[in-house]
Write a protein that holds these residues in place. Structure first.
Motif, mmCIF file in Angstrom:
data_model
loop_
_atom_site.group_PDB
_atom_site.id
_atom_site.type_symbol
_atom_site.label_atom_id
_atom_site.label_comp_id
_atom_site.label_asym_id
_atom_site.label_seq_id
_atom_site.Cartn_x
_atom_site.Cartn_y
_atom_site.Cartn_z
ATOM 1 N N VAL A 409 -3.230 -3.589 12.927
ATOM 2 C CA VAL A 409 -2.697 -2.247 12.673
ATOM 3 C C VAL A 409 -3.879 -1.402 12.194
ATOM 4 C CG1 VAL A 409 -1.010 -0.876 11.394
ATOM 5 C CG2 VAL A 409 -0.474 -3.227 12.036
ATOM 6 N N ALA A 410 -4.565 -0.797 13.146
ATOM 7 C CA ALA A 410 -5.844 -0.163 12.826
ATOM 8 C C ALA A 410 -5.750 1.348 12.616
ATOM 9 C CB ALA A 410 -6.856 -0.461 13.939
ATOM 10 N N GLY A 411 -4.564 1.943 12.795
ATOM 11 C CA GLY A 411 -4.471 3.394 12.735
ATOM 12 C C GLY A 411 -4.002 3.964 11.413
ATOM 13 N N GLY A 412 -3.935 3.141 10.378
ATOM 14 C CA GLY A 412 -3.443 3.623 9.095
ATOM 15 C C GLY A 412 -4.378 4.617 8.435
ATOM 16 N N ALA A 413 -3.805 5.603 7.757
ATOM 17 C CA ALA A 413 -4.627 6.631 7.098
ATOM 18 C C ALA A 413 -5.342 6.084 5.860
ATOM 19 C CB ALA A 413 -3.746 7.822 6.705
ATOM 20 N N HIS A 414 -4.707 5.178 5.124
ATOM 21 C CA HIS A 414 -5.310 4.557 3.926
ATOM 22 C C HIS A 414 -5.849 5.607 2.953
ATOM 23 C CE1 HIS A 414 -4.980 0.362 5.152
ATOM 24 N NE2 HIS A 414 -5.359 0.727 6.358
ATOM 25 N N LEU A 415 -5.004 6.585 2.633
ATOM 26 C CA LEU A 415 -5.455 7.649 1.738
ATOM 27 C C LEU A 415 -5.609 7.160 0.309
ATOM 28 C CD1 LEU A 415 -3.452 10.699 3.138
ATOM 29 C CD2 LEU A 415 -5.717 9.838 3.772
#
Length: 732
Positions: A409-415
């Motif tokens: 799952v490489a599209g996470g924003a991870h803010l």
């Protein structure tokens, strides 16, 4: 090795070492990787099976580069585990001592004297964790350029363990910040045994995705696989019930594993303790010496070290009962077999675990699966009647055989991690202007690219209101009082945090605590202490969930633990129920479980029936993955339905709404454009799932959560493809 061009391209000192160590030939992955790495003009991803020689495939050419040219060069090796660093130090130290290249292990257990020696002359090989690298950048801002001036390569081990996680996003940022300081590109090498999507791995390593991919054949080792079923009989009335199936599993494990080295993977730390106790108790009764050792994250370093030492020594057999702490590449020697108790967290995890077995030439990899199902009676719920654990375990094993693994799952924003990296970069540079910070972290090619400048300003203003940041008269961003406290605490350098424990309170009485990792809302159900509870209120500030006893209905899937299930697994399960797949690795009991599940599937008409009335709730049978199911639950939640993701689809609590009203709501959702994450999660609680989420403004928190946990596109595809035929609502 006289015919190997890759061998002859290595430095003569390395060639002499390999001859002295009596290497007969380079491994295939080394033959492929050495010519890709030696030009030092590209990134490289190396994927190969466990114990295939990946580490040497990276280090032999990287060390050759140092020896051929830059004697002041530095190889930065980044590992997810301190224990793996210690292992690699043992493997590299003898080679590098022969080559007169220093090796520097670097983590919290390494003394300050060693670290000061490295700072005086930062050359050779630096073995470091992301957290220690974070501390170095954060605390030695003015020295960073000097420390890494000789950086020739960055090698990332166990690449799959980073992709899609907070720690992975932190690592991307650290590598980017290092290159910004140096003003040049440093070649990156990623190593992994399990990669479901090679291009995604290349894009993770660097956003341009141009890495050369070395995908070595996994070899032709035979896989011996069996799945055994065990049935838990009904609990007797008016008597204290002790489960009998786990003891039966332990007895079988003891029978087949004694005298050899093995790994056993239950699905929780509690189960590790249970099976370690049972197995050692059986050994004592049989007057056998101790062979079974526990290994999980809550144990002390000394206990874990004892287990690792027991596996490495060759005088006595040893089996570890462990969590994923022994999934990664810690050198524990060869193990004869691997056992998986219960459904595996993922196919990729199962592949990683299986890779520990069959490492000796000519030996098969042996995987034993164990499933426990309750006996079926008139009160059995849908999960039991469908034999869900058995069917999911079979599906995972079939996909393993087909060499399919979950894509990252490489599209996470991870803010959440953006907050940490912003605070760290401000410490590194002694302050940053807002445009500089945005350029460093969010511009094209940066780790958080895609976040708009408007959203970044929204984040800065919110952090300012919370005294995390402040701005001086010249416009320089600095740490505020809260920011100073955060950055100066020892825990700052880790981007992740262990699951937070929530108190469970019913009628004023604390029932215990539970780690909570997913969205919660009033009206949902949780399983705790063997009972089902209805969530009445979620107090995030006090980390407390207020519940009421719930009657009727099937137990919910949500229990605070377990991996995320991919759609491919559930579609494979459906194919098993339909009889389209016929596994050949089941024992008699597991075969019976599968046939019982298929009969229930046919009897209930689940091939055509998409909406089931389960009394206390409706069940939408989606056969989709958790990310799509949770998105559907959120879409319904925004329309005042109490809905939550389950193992078969989406569970909608029966309230005042009728079946037709639910169908009308689904049809209406499917006919409209997808809502924003803010609209989608308007009623959701417990969205702060990552370490720094609590510092995000509400809109960005919802955006970050949705990017990591929800697949809205798949949800809408299912809703629109299902084509519910909604009867007209009668007119008054």
């Amino acid at each position: 090795m006289s015919t190997s061009s890759a061998f002859h391209s290595l430095h003569p000192g390395i060639q002499r070492y390999l001859w002295a160590e009596q290497w007969e030939a380079l491994r295939e992955v080394q033959e492929m990787a050495i010519p890709a790495i030696l030009p030092t003009d590209r990134d490289v991803v190396i994927a190969a099976s466990t114990a295939s020689g990946k580490t040497e495939a990276a280090f032999l050419p990287a060390l050759t580069h140092l020896l051929n040219g830059d004697t002041d060069g530095l190889i930065v090796y980044i590992s997810p585990l301190k224990a793996l660093i210690n292992d690699q130090f043992g493997r590299l130290d003898r080679l590098c001592e022969d080559l007169d290249i220093p090796v520097w292990p670097w983590h919290g257990d390494i003394g300050s004297t060693t670290k000061q020696r490295f700072f005086r002359k930062p050359t050779g090989v630096l073995l470091i964790t992301p957290e220690s690298l974070e501390a170095m950048l954060c605390n030695r801002g003015t020295s960073v350029a000097g420390i890494f001036k000789g950086a020739a390569f960055v090698i990332v081990d166990e690449l799959h363990a980073f992709i899609g996680s907070e720690r992975g996003k932190q690592l991307q940022s650290l590598m980017h910040r290092m290159e910004v300081v140096l003003g040049r590109r440093v070649p990156r090498i990623g190593l992994s045994a399990t990669l479901g999507d090679m291009q995604a791995a290349a894009t993770f390593l660097r956003s341009d995705g141009r890495a050369t991919i070395v995908d070595a054949p996994s070899g032709n080792n035979e896989l011996q696989l069996i799945l055994k079923g065990f049935e838990e009989p009904p609990a007797p009335q008016d008597a204290k019930h002790e489960e009998v199936a786990p003891l039966a599993v332990a007895k079988h494990l003891h029978e087949v594993l004694c005298g050899t080295n093995n790994l056993i993977f239950p699905n929780s730390r509690r189960e590790v303790e249970r099976y370690t106790h049972l197995l050692n108790e059986i050994s004592e009764q049989a007057n056998r010496p101790r062979e079974f050792w526990p290994h999980h994250g809550n144990l002390s370093k000394e206990i874990r070290s004892d287990t690792e030492a027991a596996l490495k020594q060759k005088e006595r057999p040893a089996t570890a009962i462990c969590t994923n702490t022994l999934e990664l590449g810690i050198d524990i020697g060869a193990v004869k077999s691997v056992a998986q108790i219960g459904t595996p967290p993922s196919v990729a995890s199962l592949r990683q675990r299986m890779g520990r077995s069959g490492r000796r030439k000519g030996e098969p990899a042996i995987l034993r699966g164990y499933v426990i199902e309750d006996a079926i009676d008139s009160n059995s719920d849908l999960k039991t009647r469908l034999r869900l654990d058995t069917v999911q375990s079979i599906a995972s094993a079939l996909l393993l055989i087909d060499k399919w693994f979950e894509p990252p799952v490489a599209g996470g924003a991870h803010l959440s991690t953006l907050v940490q990296q912003l605070l760290s970069a401000i410490a590194q540079y002694g302050g940053l202007r807002a445009p500089q910070a945005y350029q460093l972290l969010c511009a094209s090619g940066a780790p958080f690219q895609g976040l708009s400048s408007e959203s970044f300003v929204e984040l800065l203003r919110h952090l300012g209101k919370q005294d995390v940041l402040t701005q001086d008269s010249s416009g320089l961003l600095l740490h505020g009082p809260i920011g100073d406290t955060l950055v100066n605490h020892y825990s700052f350098y880790a981007a992740f945090v262990a699951d937070e424990e929530f108190r469970i309170v019913a009628a004023g009485k604390t029932l215990g605590t539970l780690p909570i990792t997913q969205m919660l809302a009033a009206g949902q159900r949780i399983l705790f202490g063997g009972r089902t509870w209805l969530v009445e209120q979620v107090d995030e500030a006090q980390k407390t969930i207020y519940v009421l006893a719930a009657k009727g209905g099937s137990p919910p899937i949500f229990n605070g633990s377990g991996g995320r299930v991919h759609t491919r697994i559930r579609q494979t399960m459906r194919a098993l129920y339909r009889g389209e797949l016929r596994p050949t690795f089941l024992d008699a009991t597991a075969s019976r479980f599968l046939e019982e599940g298929k009969s229930a599937y046919e009897h209930l008409g689940l091939d055509e029936n998409v909406l089931l009335d389960q009394g206390s709730h409706f069940l939408l049978l989606t056969w989709a993955g958790d990310a799509a199911n949770e998105a559907i639950a959120c879409l319904l939640g925004a329309r005042d339905f109490n809905a939550q993701a389950g193992r078969l689809g989406v569970e909608v609590t029966r309230g005042s709404q009728t079946r037709n009203q639910l169908l009308e709501a689904i049809a209406a959702i499917a006919s409209q454009p997808a809502p924003s994450s803010e609209e989608l999660l308007v009623k959701a609680k417990n969205l702060a799932i990552q370490k720094w989420d609590a510092l995000l403004p509400p809109r960005l928190l919802k955006h970050s959560y949705a990017s990591l946990r929800l697949d809205v596109d798949e949800a809408f595809n299912w809703l629109r493809a299902t084509g519910f035929n909604v009867p007209p609502t009668p007119q008054p």
